[in-house]
Design an enzyme around this catalytic site. Sequence first.
Site, PDB file in Angstrom:
ATOM      1  N   ASP A  25      30.982  74.843  26.524  1.00 21.23           N
ATOM      2  CA  ASP A  25      32.313  74.287  26.204  1.00 21.23           C
ATOM      3  C   ASP A  25      32.330  72.841  25.715  1.00 21.23           C
ATOM      4  OD1 ASP A  25      32.500  76.485  27.853  1.00 21.23           O
ATOM      5  OD2 ASP A  25      33.812  75.558  29.312  1.00 21.23           O
ATOM      6  N   GLU A 204      40.280  80.379  32.025  1.00 26.08           N
ATOM      7  CA  GLU A 204      39.443  79.174  31.996  1.00 26.08           C
ATOM      8  C   GLU A 204      40.008  78.184  30.973  1.00 26.08           C
ATOM      9  OE1 GLU A 204      35.045  80.810  33.120  1.00 26.08           O
ATOM     10  OE2 GLU A 204      35.547  81.027  31.017  1.00 26.08           O
TER      11      GLU A 204
HETATM   12  C1  FRU Z   1      33.891  78.346  30.267  1.00 28.06           C
HETATM   13  C2  FRU Z   1      33.250  77.933  31.571  1.00 28.06           C
HETATM   14  C3  FRU Z   1      34.178  77.029  32.350  1.00 28.06           C
HETATM   15  C4  FRU Z   1      33.235  76.255  33.221  1.00 28.06           C
HETATM   16  C5  FRU Z   1      32.024  76.097  32.333  1.00 28.06           C
HETATM   17  C6  FRU Z   1      30.723  76.114  33.055  1.00 28.06           C
HETATM   18  O1  FRU Z   1      33.000  78.707  29.281  1.00 28.06           O
HETATM   19  O2  FRU Z   1      32.930  79.098  32.323  1.00 28.06           O
HETATM   20  O3  FRU Z   1      35.195  77.703  33.056  1.00 28.06           O
HETATM   21  O4  FRU Z   1      33.747  75.020  33.616  1.00 28.06           O
HETATM   22  O5  FRU Z   1      32.079  77.165  31.391  1.00 28.06           O
HETATM   23  O6  FRU Z   1      29.680  75.775  32.198  1.00 28.06           O
END
Ligand code: FRU
Length: 500
Positions: A25, A204
């Site tokens: 992300d 998310e």
């Molecule tokens: C989304 C996610 C988020 C989390 C991160 C962990 O892709 O699952 O919810 O904070 O990636 O790397």
Amino acid sequence: MIKEAFKEVFRPQFHFTPAANWMNDPNGMVYYQGEYHLCYQYHPNGTTWGPMHWGHAVSKDLVHWEHLPVALEPDENGFVFSGSVVVDYHDTSGFFSGGSGLVAIFTHADTYPNSETPRQRQSIAYSLDKGRTWEKYEGNPVLSDEEIIDFRDPKVIWHEGTKKWTLVLAAGDHIRIYLSSNLKEWSFASQFGKDEGSHDGVWECPDLFELPVDGDEEYKKWVLIVSLGDNPNIPEGSRTQYFIGDFDGETYSNDHSKDTILWLDHGRDNYAGVTWSDMTDGRRVFIGWMSNWKYANVTPTSTWRSAMTIPRTLSLSTFADDVRLTQQPVEEIRSLRQEKYKCQDRQIEPGQNLLSDVEGDLFEIVAEFEVGNASEFGFKLRKSAEEETVVGYNALDSTLYIDRERSGIVDFNPAFGCMHDTQLRPDNRRIQMQIFLDWSSIEVFANKGKLVMTDLIFPDSKSQGLELFSVGGSTRLIRLEVYTLESIYKSRQSSKELHI
Ligand code: FRU
């Protein structure tokens, strides 16, 4: 090592990638004192997901990036998951001796003591030197809830109406909203979404912002972006939806019915995207992670894994009486254009290829068609005898599609090699396509950004052909511009800047 850097097979040439290793992300995007910051979920010791850090880069133009050292590392509170950064202009936090500075708000992820149960809590860190170094707050974590397991990805905004910091966070199957006056103490305000929109996966990475509708500053709406994790039963995998509605500083309300689902991108590879905070030119600019949790860990790249999408300017526009989020590539990306081919008002006949002399693997194509008697028209990119990626319009059922079944390496996941489509009504009988082709991706902006499709592809480096096609009849091409795009590594950075 530096000699080959950024020239590996499949290495994007105008999309952001980490110099080496795993990225997911985008995090902590903020504009401050002439620089766009882009942090990202980063595993500095491997090319698959692992103990999460925040990688960091800055840019002056959203196109060329300078890699900086890791911004946030795991500590006694756990890994550093996704989050955001704000400019604390009036030192509400007290970190900046009356001046201004950057505050990061992120998820600390570990497990409960003597247990395997995941624990996700929100923490803050601050920077006194334009993001070059970060200090974690000694009072961390600042927000936790023992009842909720999935409790992460805080995005903080300043709400001008109530003069409060507002934090939106994903809590499994809904969004929770918290308020603060100093970024350290947070109180619960409301929740949204338990039975709204799509629940195909865990919620998310939310984002919340206000935009004028059709550019009318007197009429604004609040957009809430929510990503959905992968679901093994859904071929689309992880993807992102959005809501349009109102936010009064405490509660979010959705303008649409509970079962309306608005997808942000109709391709397979745009996830966990959010927008830059504190931009001063009025733009709301989005960037997404150009991958999908269904296969993100096994895509066929070597020294690094994953890229971001092109940064995109978001707007709200009215179509057939309803409002939708539209996306346009940021205008800065035009600086990479080198003109290759241009024409106007041509009739494209079946079996003919106007672009038979044009070859390449870095293109921007701008085309406008009039829907006529052809059943399908469009482009075949990265073409050879064995491979092609098709971006087409099916006039019989009014759908725009990408077909990547024969796009190159597809066998790393059964869901990857596929054709997928989405409804797109012609606008006054016309279909516009703006296509960005990089070494391992394709992004299609259709009808002025009303609809976007983002897909990864992994073609053989020898597949370089380009075709403009019309089948089942002829198609009127109103205009066509084909640009080759200059690599952002043309003037390569020094190894010191790259930190590799
Ligand atoms: C989304 C996610 C988020 C989390 C991160 C962990 O892709 O699952 O919810 O904070 O990636 O790397």
